[in-house]
Design an enzyme around this catalytic site. Sequence first.
Site, PDB file in Angstrom:
ATOM      1  N   GLU A 106      31.730  36.618  29.805  1.00  0.00           N
ATOM      2  CA  GLU A 106      32.236  36.894  31.152  1.00  0.00           C
ATOM      3  C   GLU A 106      31.451  38.046  31.769  1.00  0.00           C
ATOM      4  OE1 GLU A 106      36.581  36.968  31.273  1.00  0.00           O
ATOM      5  OE2 GLU A 106      36.518  38.566  32.766  1.00  0.00           O
ATOM      6  N   ASP A 108      31.987  40.465  35.133  1.00  0.00           N
ATOM      7  CA  ASP A 108      33.080  40.767  36.066  1.00  0.00           C
ATOM      8  C   ASP A 108      32.767  41.767  37.148  1.00  0.00           C
ATOM      9  OD1 ASP A 108      35.251  39.466  34.954  1.00  0.00           O
ATOM     10  OD2 ASP A 108      35.700  41.102  33.580  1.00  0.00           O
ATOM     11  N   GLU A 110      35.534  43.453  39.732  1.00  0.00           N
ATOM     12  CA  GLU A 110      36.945  43.471  40.166  1.00  0.00           C
ATOM     13  C   GLU A 110      37.117  44.603  41.160  1.00  0.00           C
ATOM     14  OE1 GLU A 110      39.820  43.756  37.009  1.00  0.00           O
ATOM     15  OE2 GLU A 110      39.275  41.803  36.186  1.00  0.00           O
TER      16      GLU A 110
END
Length: 291
Positions: A106, A108, A110
Amino acid sequence: MASFLASSRVPMLVVVVLFTLASLMGSSLGNFYQDFDIIWGDWRAMILNDGELLNLNLDQASGSGFQSKNEYLFGKIDMQLKLVPGNSAGTVTAYYLQSKGSAWDEIDFEFLGNLSGDPYILHTNVYSQGKGDKEQQFYLWFDPTADFHTYSILWNPQRIIFFVDGTPIREFKNMESIGVPFPKYQPMRLYSTLWNADNWATRGGLVKTDWSQAPFTASYTNFNANNACVWFNGASSCDTNNFSPPSWLSEDLDSADLDKLQWVQTNNMIYNYCTDAKRFPQGFPPECNMS
Ligand SMILES: *[C@@H]1O[C@H](CO)[C@@H](O)[C@H](O)[C@H]1NC(C)=O
């Protein structure tokens, strides 16, 4: 079209320009209907303007989200986001690549919302084979709710670089040589979700979501994955016989980029797992001792 082109009165230049425009439009303008599926929140995820714009909404009943139709194994992928304006405390807008399964990879971005006028936090992380714990967090140098800004992920076999408006903010190098797993084997899909995380997002959970402000809306436009290898039926679109690797597949930061990266890391980084001694009393993870 055929008879129009056949007419000898159409200057060749016009024909060439038309073809160039048509091929540019075919490849470069992302269309949310073509490229994405809504996976959560029903009508709260809305594709607008003939596929040029996507809005995610969050209300007290549910958030919303979408995923790419394609899976990718390496790429340089851009998206423009405009984040929840006003009082966005408690909300999280996640924008990430992720593979499937229990040993997933993953990458990311955010965005942790805040009270009006207080800064968002841009949180980044990398997971390899199900293990993350590689967080770096930043304040942005602009108001991410006032306009669209471009958030990009460069992912090639040597490195992952996070960019904001073309400025590199974080580099995660392939350090398999010292035993740090690197996402390299599993194709990933692109996802984005807008959800309530007021138990931790804003000032560590102290500031709660103000539901009287709902629905909260984040917007997306100008998706570009032309420079990505699409994974389909066990094969990569980049793996053809006469394929000459594009430059992004071995892209590295030049010295001007490294200066910018250094500038952001010095001035805008507010958390780095590699300097959080309390968290790693037995010593930092090996990649932290590398640069
Ligand atoms: C919200 O604002 C406060 C006060 O400026 C700041 O400490 C915090 O880092 C900001 N961001 C989040 C997501 O809590």
